[in-house]
Write a protein that holds these residues in place. Structure first.
Motif, PDB file in Angstrom:
ATOM      1  N   TYR A 118      42.088  30.731  48.979  1.00 60.53           N
ATOM      2  CA  TYR A 118      43.208  31.171  48.155  1.00 60.53           C
ATOM      3  C   TYR A 118      43.053  30.776  46.693  1.00 60.53           C
ATOM      4  CZ  TYR A 118      45.330  32.069  52.635  1.00 60.53           C
ATOM      5  OH  TYR A 118      45.567  32.537  53.892  1.00 60.53           O
ATOM      6  N   LEU A 119      42.396  29.657  46.452  1.00 64.62           N
ATOM      7  CA  LEU A 119      42.265  29.175  45.078  1.00 64.62           C
ATOM      8  C   LEU A 119      40.951  29.571  44.420  1.00 64.62           C
ATOM      9  CD1 LEU A 119      43.788  25.592  45.400  1.00 64.62           C
ATOM     10  CD2 LEU A 119      44.885  27.703  44.630  1.00 64.62           C
ATOM     11  N   GLY A 120      40.101  30.282  45.149  1.00 65.20           N
ATOM     12  CA  GLY A 120      38.835  30.721  44.575  1.00 65.20           C
ATOM     13  C   GLY A 120      39.058  31.699  43.440  1.00 65.20           C
ATOM     14  N   SER A 121      38.143  31.701  42.494  1.00 64.36           N
ATOM     15  CA  SER A 121      38.278  32.604  41.351  1.00 64.36           C
ATOM     16  C   SER A 121      37.879  34.024  41.757  1.00 64.36           C
ATOM     17  CB  SER A 121      37.388  32.112  40.207  1.00 64.36           C
ATOM     18  OG  SER A 121      36.025  32.243  40.581  1.00 64.36           O
ATOM     19  N   ASP A 122      37.880  34.912  40.797  1.00 67.92           N
ATOM     20  CA  ASP A 122      37.493  36.298  41.045  1.00 67.92           C
ATOM     21  C   ASP A 122      36.035  36.549  40.697  1.00 67.92           C
ATOM     22  OD1 ASP A 122      39.960  36.972  42.025  1.00 67.92           O
ATOM     23  OD2 ASP A 122      40.738  37.649  40.098  1.00 67.92           O
ATOM     24  N   GLU A 123      35.229  35.508  40.725  1.00 70.69           N
ATOM     25  CA  GLU A 123      33.793  35.682  40.516  1.00 70.69           C
ATOM     26  C   GLU A 123      33.193  36.332  41.752  1.00 70.69           C
ATOM     27  OE1 GLU A 123      32.112  31.908  39.611  1.00 70.69           O
ATOM     28  OE2 GLU A 123      33.418  31.581  37.889  1.00 70.69           O
TER      29      GLU A 123
ATOM     30  N   HIS B 125      32.720  34.158  44.935  1.00 70.43           N
ATOM     31  CA  HIS B 125      33.951  33.851  45.666  1.00 70.43           C
ATOM     32  C   HIS B 125      34.474  35.073  46.405  1.00 70.43           C
ATOM     33  CE1 HIS B 125      34.653  30.242  42.814  1.00 70.43           C
ATOM     34  NE2 HIS B 125      33.897  29.916  43.836  1.00 70.43           N
TER      35      HIS B 125
ATOM     36  N   ARG C 227      34.929  35.411  50.515  1.00 70.03           N
ATOM     37  CA  ARG C 227      36.150  35.926  51.160  1.00 70.03           C
ATOM     38  C   ARG C 227      35.843  37.111  52.064  1.00 70.03           C
ATOM     39  NH1 ARG C 227      38.890  36.461  45.880  1.00 70.03           N
ATOM     40  NH2 ARG C 227      38.884  34.343  45.184  1.00 70.03           N
TER      41      ARG C 227
END
Length: 143
Positions: free
Chosen positions: A29-34, A37, A41
Motif C-alpha cells: 500500500y505504501l509503495g511508490s508508483d515506480e 513497485h 504489486r
C-alpha cells in the motif's frame, strides 16, 4: 493427465509461497508508483489469485453460496477495485483505537463488513444503468 495435475499443483504451491513472501517483505500500500513497485504489486496480485483459485475446490462448490459469491467477485473484480477505495474513504473514525485491542479488532471487522456490503450495493446499483456501466467500468454488457 498426471503431468498436468502435477504442474497445476506445483504452480499453485509456488504462487502461494511467492505471494506470502511478497506480502511479508513489502508494504504494497505504501509503495511508490515506480515500475518496480508496480511489478511487485502485479506479481503479488497474480500469485494471490492463482493461490486462491487453485486452493478452492470449485468442482464441488459451484452451486454453493461461497461458490456463487466467488463467481460474482470474479465477474465484478474491476468494479470492486474501483469502488472499495471510495467506500473506505466514507468510513472514518474520530479516534482510532489500537488495532490489537478488542475494540480495534471489532471496529476493523465492522468496517470490513460495511465496506463489502456498501461496495456490493453501489456496484449493483451502478450496473443497472447501461450508460454508467460503460462510463465508469468500461463494460458494454451486463454479464
Amino acid at each position: 493427465h498426471k503431468l498436468g495435475e502435477c504442474l497445476r499443483d506445483v504452480t499453485i504451491a509456488i504462487s502461494c509461497v511467492v505471494y506470502l513472501i511478497i506480502i511479508s517483505r513489502f508494504n504494497l500500500y505504501l509503495g511508490s508508483d515506480e515500475v518496480i513497485h508496480i511489478l511487485i504489486r502485479v506479481i503479488a496480485s497474480i500469485c494471490g489469485c492463482i493461490a486462491v483459485l487453485g486452493l478452492h475446490p470449485f468442482e464441488n462448490a459451484k452451486e454453493t453460496r461461497l461458490g456463487k459469491s466467488i463467481k460474482w467477485i470474479g465477474v465484478h473484480s474491476l468494479e470492486i477495485y474501483l469502488v472499495h477505495g471510495f467506500v473506505l474513504s466514507l468510513i472514518k473514525l474520530e479516534d482510532n483505537p489500537t488495532f490489537v485491542s478488542p475494540l480495534g479488532i471489532g471496529i476493523a471487522f465492522i468496517n470490513y463488513i460495511l465496506t463489502i456490503a456498501l461496495s456490493c450495493v453501489i456496484i449493483t446499483l451502478l450496473n443497472k444503468n447501461k450508460l454508467l456501466r460503460i462510463v465508469l467500468f468500461g463494460k458494454c454488457d451486463n454479464k
